[in-house]
Design a protein around this motif. Structure first.
Motif, PDB file in Angstrom:
ATOM      1  N   SER A   1       0.840  -1.191   0.000  1.00  0.00           N
ATOM      2  CA  SER A   1       0.000   0.000   0.000  1.00  0.00           C
ATOM      3  C   SER A   1       0.886   1.256   0.000  1.00  0.00           C
ATOM      4  O   SER A   1       2.047   1.193   0.409  1.00  0.00           O
ATOM      5  N   GLU A   2       0.347   2.365  -0.461  1.00  0.00           N
ATOM      6  CA  GLU A   2       1.102   3.630  -0.378  1.00  0.00           C
ATOM      7  C   GLU A   2       1.542   3.881   1.060  1.00  0.00           C
ATOM      8  O   GLU A   2       2.683   4.252   1.302  1.00  0.00           O
TER       9      GLU A   2
ATOM     10  N   GLU B   1     -12.000  -7.809   5.266  1.00  0.00           N
ATOM     11  CA  GLU B   1     -11.044  -7.351   4.262  1.00  0.00           C
ATOM     12  C   GLU B   1      -9.682  -6.955   4.832  1.00  0.00           C
ATOM     13  O   GLU B   1      -8.950  -6.161   4.254  1.00  0.00           O
TER      14      GLU B   1
ATOM     15  N   ARG C   1      -7.798  -4.857   1.674  1.00  0.00           N
ATOM     16  CA  ARG C   1      -8.329  -4.301   0.428  1.00  0.00           C
ATOM     17  C   ARG C   1      -8.225  -2.780   0.505  1.00  0.00           C
ATOM     18  O   ARG C   1      -8.655  -2.160   1.463  1.00  0.00           O
ATOM     19  N   ARG C   2      -7.622  -2.208  -0.512  1.00  0.00           N
ATOM     20  CA  ARG C   2      -7.469  -0.764  -0.650  1.00  0.00           C
ATOM     21  C   ARG C   2      -8.169  -0.319  -1.922  1.00  0.00           C
ATOM     22  O   ARG C   2      -8.624  -1.149  -2.715  1.00  0.00           O
ATOM     23  N   LYS C   3      -8.196   0.992  -2.164  1.00  0.00           N
ATOM     24  CA  LYS C   3      -8.825   1.509  -3.386  1.00  0.00           C
ATOM     25  C   LYS C   3      -8.192   0.915  -4.635  1.00  0.00           C
ATOM     26  O   LYS C   3      -8.864   0.708  -5.635  1.00  0.00           O
ATOM     27  N   ASP C   4      -6.880   0.640  -4.572  1.00  0.00           N
ATOM     28  CA  ASP C   4      -6.168   0.101  -5.732  1.00  0.00           C
ATOM     29  C   ASP C   4      -5.980  -1.414  -5.652  1.00  0.00           C
ATOM     30  O   ASP C   4      -5.112  -1.978  -6.296  1.00  0.00           O
TER      31      ASP C   4
ATOM     32  N   TRP D   1      -5.971  -5.323  -3.362  1.00  0.00           N
ATOM     33  CA  TRP D   1      -5.407  -5.927  -2.159  1.00  0.00           C
ATOM     34  C   TRP D   1      -3.924  -5.597  -2.088  1.00  0.00           C
ATOM     35  O   TRP D   1      -3.192  -5.801  -3.047  1.00  0.00           O
ATOM     36  N   LYS D   2      -3.491  -5.074  -0.931  1.00  0.00           N
ATOM     37  CA  LYS D   2      -2.106  -4.633  -0.759  1.00  0.00           C
ATOM     38  C   LYS D   2      -1.602  -5.000   0.641  1.00  0.00           C
ATOM     39  O   LYS D   2      -2.381  -5.111   1.590  1.00  0.00           O
TER      40      LYS D   2
END
Length: 142
Positions: free
Chosen positions: A44-45, A93, A124-127, A129-130
């Protein structure tokens, strides 16, 4: 990568299991290809990652920045197979993932050497699964 003997704790749907396992597969592929950008994109970021040498890296950009020279240097001849051994539902999630790492040669055949045990928290993220947090621990062969 193997998922045959994975312990699953909680109500994790087959779709979520597949998505989370795919993150680990992508990470393994990126590590073995020595691709720091592909590796960092598994995170993730906003993430916190402590690698096997105890270096904490906060954020996707820092992971890519650290990984690029490491993969050309001391990790250049290091390869691994990742096996998901446990999935634990922390919240909807948000999954804790235990992974066993086996050293391999470039062709994927197991070799002697330090093994790794890793804990990833994958959400789960906006972009998609991270990995949002994780810890990698090197384990010397017995």
């Amino acid at each position: 990568m193997s998922e045959g003997n994975t312990l699953v704790v909680g109500a994790i749907s087959p779709e979520t299991r597949s998505a989370v396992t795919a993150v680990v597969e992508d990470l393994e592929r990126a590590f073995n290809a020595k691709d720091p950008i592909a590796l960092s994109e598994c995170f993730s970021e906003r993430t916190s990652w402590t690698n096997a040498i105890g270096k904490r890296l906060d954020g996707r950009a820092l992971i890519a920045e650290f990984s690029a020279p490491a993969m050309k240097g001391f990790l250049s001849g290091v390869y691994a197979r990742y096996e998901v051994v446990k999935l634990l539902e922390i919240a909807p999630e948000v999954i804790a993932v235990n992974v066993a790492q086996t050293p391999t040669d470039a062709a994927g055949e197991a070799t002697d050497g330090a093994r790794g045990v890793t804990l990833y928290i994958i959400a789960r993220r906006k972009d998609g699964w991270k990995i949002v947090a994780g810890q990698n621990t090197a384990v010397e062969p017995s």
